[in-house]
Structures are given as C-alpha cells and as structure tokens.
Enzyme design. Structure first.
Site, PDB file in Angstrom:
ATOM      1  N   GLU A 111      56.057  16.134 -17.970  1.00 16.07           N
ATOM      2  CA  GLU A 111      56.756  17.407 -17.797  1.00 16.07           C
ATOM      3  C   GLU A 111      57.902  17.585 -18.789  1.00 16.07           C
ATOM      4  O   GLU A 111      58.444  18.692 -18.921  1.00 16.07           O
ATOM      5  CB  GLU A 111      57.319  17.516 -16.374  1.00 16.07           C
ATOM      6  N   GLU A 158      46.723  -3.681 -12.289  1.00 13.01           N
ATOM      7  CA  GLU A 158      48.153  -4.003 -12.265  1.00 13.01           C
ATOM      8  C   GLU A 158      48.429  -5.462 -12.597  1.00 13.01           C
ATOM      9  O   GLU A 158      49.578  -5.845 -12.844  1.00 13.01           O
ATOM     10  CB  GLU A 158      48.764  -3.643 -10.912  1.00 13.01           C
TER      11      GLU A 158
END
Length: 282
Positions: free
Chosen positions: A68, A99
């Site tokens: 954003e 992960e």
C-alpha cells in the site's frame, strides 16, 4: 470450551470480542512504534530501503502494508522489499513448511546495509525464517523493528525497536491469523502512517503524496488540492496538470506559487513538508 455447540450469533459475539481485545494490544507499544517509524523515515530520507520480512499469516499482514505504500504515500517500489517465506502467494495455497526455509535469505539480503530498516514480524517471536533474517541483518548495522505477540522472545530481544503486542489466547487455538494478525496489522498501519508523517506525506489527515493512477484517486487528488488551497475544481485541475499529477507542488501552485519550479523550491526548503511551504508562500 463448547464453542462448536453454541449457536452462530453467540459464537459471532465471542469472535468479535476476541478481535476487539486483540486491537487493544497496541496500547502499550506506542513508544516503540513511534521510534520504529522514525527509523523507517530515516532510511527513505537517505539511501536506505525498507524490508518487510515474515512467514505465514504474519507475512500476509506485512505484505499488505508494504504493497500500500506506493499508492497511498508515493513510496517508490524500488525502496520496498517484501520477503515472505515461500514467496508472496499467487494462489490460495500457502504451505506451512516454508517458514522453516531459510536458504534464500542470504541472497535476498546480500545488499543490506546500515541505511536500511527491516520489519520482522512473527506471532511467536521465534519463526526460523524471520529469525534467520534478523541474524543476517544485525552485523550489517541495519535497524531491526521486531513485532511479536509473545514477550521475552528471541525476535524482541534482538530488535532495535521491540514492539510487543500481547494478544489474548486465540478463540480458535493457534489460529494467529485472527487476534495476533489483527494486532500486527494495526501496528503496521501505525508504523507506515507515522513514517509518512515524518516524511511530510500527510497534511490535515490527507495523503498529499499519493500516486493518483485511476479515476477515483484523480478525483481525490483534485479534492485535496481544492480543500487545502481553498480553490475551485478548475483551478485544482489546472494545477495538477501543470505538475503532472504531483500533489504537493500542485497545492502550492493553486495557493499562489508562480511555477512548478517555484513550488518545488519551497518544498525542498521545507524538506518535503507542505505546511511550512504554505506558510512561506503566504
């Protein structure tokens, strides 16, 4: 206990209460969040970049904030790096074992320097992928912002700015996309918005450095120019056309600056902050 046996409305109330409790976890982290935001701004004011690093649900929260920054605050994509275990998903599949995969980080962080800031996010504060990134970052002098939901964890202990978000146990045990994710997203929103404030990209609650690349945002840009410069729509449109859509200089032109060059000189003298530039103009 017995959550599955409750009716939907009662369960919905429990879920909402869990989210509301998680949101308050940021209340004790304001000092660390503000300090972290200043480090982010310093990186962008100099030669540095931002690195968002996480895995799983934490990675999605980090990526959402990073993606954003261009549209909202005009931060160039070249200054923003998203490192998510397994890569940013392009489908609904997000394997959990990524992960633990740390091998690619050495290459991805090869150019890390003291000018950079990394935002390392992990609900547990122990995620191997995230901790490997921190291990690589520390010797370079890069600033580490650590965000975790558990206290006294390796991530927070290693961070220059340790942001503890002590969310309650998840309503669905272990589902950190819920409460932990909500608190992380709020903290990340705060970090990037406070960073934008330091950079001069916010004025009176308006985003004055946004990238207006669609009809909606071009209309918003005109509205921002009209509101701050107190001019009509035609004047706002003409100012934006003169500056090629750049909001801050357009506001200054609408407010009386004679040329785009004069407007930019005012901004340069105020380090990109609009308010002092407007005050010099008047």
């Amino acid at each position: 206990m017995g959550l599955d046996a409750r009716d939907a409305a009662e369960m919905a109330a429990i879920l909402a209460a869990g989210q509301q409790a998680a949101a308050s976890a940021v209340d004790g982290a304001f000092e660390a969040i503000c300090a972290g935001a200043k480090s982010m701004a310093t990186s962008l004011q100099t030669s540095g970049s931002l690195y968002y690093i996480a895995a799983g649900s934490s990675g999605l929260m980090a990526a959402a904030d990073a993606m954003e920054l261009g549209g909202t605050f005009g931060i160039p994509a070249s200054r923003i790096n998203i490192l998510m275990a397994g890569g940013v998903p392009t489908s609904a599949e997000m394997p959990g074992d990524t992960e633990d995969d740390r091998d690619a980080l050495t290459t991805a962080l090869a150019n890390l320097s003291a000018a950079d800031t990394i935002l390392a996010v992990s609900a547990s504060g122990t995620t191997p992928y995230t901790m490997e990134a921190v291990r690589i970052a520390k010797p370079t002098g890069a600033t580490v912002i650590g965000i975790a939901n558990n206290p006294d964890t390796p991530l927070l202990n290693a961070a220059d700015h340790a942001i503890l978000l002590p969310t309650p146990p998840e309503v669905i045990s272990g589902s950190t996309r819920m409460g932990a994710g909500t608190a992380q997203k709020i903290a990340l929103n705060m970090l990037s918005t406070l960073m934008a404030k330091e950079l001069g990209h916010i004025h009176d609650g308006m985003m004055v450095n946004m990238h207006a690349d669609n009809i909606k945002l071009r209309g918003r840009a005109r509205q921002i120019v009209r509101t701050i410069a107190k001019v009509d729509d035609a004047t706002a449109s003409a100012a934006l056309e003169t500056t090629g859509g750049a909001l801050k200089p357009a506001i200054l032109i609408a407010a009386g600056a004679e040329t785009a060059e004069a407007a930019q000189a005012l901004l340069d003298s105020s380090k990109g902050h609009l308010r002092p530039a407007l005050q010099r103009l008047t």
